[in-house]
Design a protein around this motif. Structure first.
Motif, PDB file in Angstrom:
ATOM      1  N   MET A   1     -22.909  24.659  22.717  1.00  0.00           N
ATOM      2  CA  MET A   1     -22.566  25.008  23.907  1.00  0.00           C
ATOM      3  C   MET A   1     -22.416  26.657  23.979  1.00  0.00           C
ATOM      4  SD  MET A   1     -19.786  22.392  25.482  1.00  0.00           S
ATOM      5  CE  MET A   1     -19.834  20.610  25.315  1.00  0.00           C
TER       6      MET A   1
ATOM      7  N   GLU B   1     -19.524  21.834  20.632  1.00  0.00           N
ATOM      8  CA  GLU B   1     -18.929  23.248  21.417  1.00  0.00           C
ATOM      9  C   GLU B   1     -19.800  24.231  20.956  1.00  0.00           C
ATOM     10  OE1 GLU B   1     -14.275  21.539  21.510  1.00  0.00           O
ATOM     11  OE2 GLU B   1     -14.857  22.443  19.880  1.00  0.00           O
TER      12      GLU B   1
ATOM     13  N   PHE C   1     -18.836  26.189  30.743  1.00  0.00           N
ATOM     14  CA  PHE C   1     -18.315  25.558  29.509  1.00  0.00           C
ATOM     15  C   PHE C   1     -16.969  25.620  29.583  1.00  0.00           C
ATOM     16  CE2 PHE C   1     -22.763  26.995  28.533  1.00  0.00           C
ATOM     17  CZ  PHE C   1     -23.417  25.912  28.057  1.00  0.00           C
TER      18      PHE C   1
ATOM     19  N   ILE D   1     -25.888  19.644  31.209  1.00  0.00           N
ATOM     20  CA  ILE D   1     -25.505  20.961  31.470  1.00  0.00           C
ATOM     21  C   ILE D   1     -26.948  21.776  31.456  1.00  0.00           C
ATOM     22  CG2 ILE D   1     -24.962  23.186  30.321  1.00  0.00           C
ATOM     23  CD1 ILE D   1     -22.512  21.306  29.145  1.00  0.00           C
TER      24      ILE D   1
END
Length: 234
Positions: free
Chosen positions: A142, A139, A121, A176
């Motif tokens: 993440m 964000e 990240f 991811i």
């Protein structure tokens, strides 16, 4: 690696999970799909020890963990990324990630694992000294995943990682998730975005009103007419 046997879970007098059984094999991404209130979040909360079951069992590597505390379950290798991210908004990004290692004492390895998270990240590295509450929704998602990875889980429980995010960010998050899985972490995913989830997972279960209604490999369910009509807008 993880197997639920006939879980029955209540909130007061409300019977939320009704004989729920599912399994997750090592190395898989398995998704649990269902509408709001179907029992998806309760399933994850029960696995991670936050919610206690009335009857049934949860086996992790052949061991019944249904009576263990949430902190003990984290130490065993199961980490939970909750719905809504739940970051510590008045702490920095770096401090949030450090909180993921609260059960660990191996400081040199913690530093290496933090470097891995920042490699996965890079946006978090750029913002590591900012308050977590100032991050965008993507964000923060993440960050929540990165924090969970600091406990070095064998199994990662992900609850609605796409919730409230723009489509381009959802695609990034799922990419991811796939990378995390390919690096050796088994994943049990709860998702309302059934179309996206089925494209990225090996197998899936569909839960309706607290009961497992269907199960199968993701590709078959993605093309099933009943699933299309109920969950994919077909």
């Amino acid at each position: 690696m993880l197997e639920l046997h006939n879980l029955n879970v209540y909130y007061g007098a409300i019977h939320v999970l009704k004989d729920v059984s599912l399994k997750v094999n090592k190395g898989e991404i398995v998704t649990l799909i269902g509408s709001n209130g179907a029992g998806k979040t309760t399933t994850l909360r029960t696995i991670s020890g936050i919610k206690k079951l009335k009857s049934g069992s949860i086996e992790y590597d052949g061991r019944d963990i249904s009576k263990y505390s949430a902190s003990d379950i984290v130490k065993m290798g199961i980490s939970h990324v909750p719905e809504g991210r739940r970051v510590f908004s008045t702490m920095s990004v770096l401090e949030n990630i450090e909180m993921g290692a609260f059960t660990r004492t191996d400081k040199p390895q913690i530093k290496k694992d933090m470097d891995k998270v920042f490699s996965l990240f890079p946006k978090l590295y750029e913002r590591k000294n900012q308050y977590a509450g100032n991050l965008s929704g993507g964000e923060q998602q993440m960050l929540s995943i990165g924090r969970a990875l600091l406990s070095r889980p064998n199994i990662l429980l992900l609850d609605e990682p796409s919730m409230g995010l723009a489509p381009i960010i959802v695609k990034e998050i799922f990419s991811i998730i796939q990378d995390i899985n390919e690096n050796g972490t088994t994943i049990l995913l709860v998702e309302q975005n059934a179309n996206m989830a089925l494209k990225y997972t090996n197998r899936a279960y569909i839960i309706r009103n607290g009961v497992i209604d269907m199960e199968g490999d993701a590709a078959s369910l993605l093309n099933d007419e009943k699933v299309k009509k109920a969950y994919l807008g077909g």
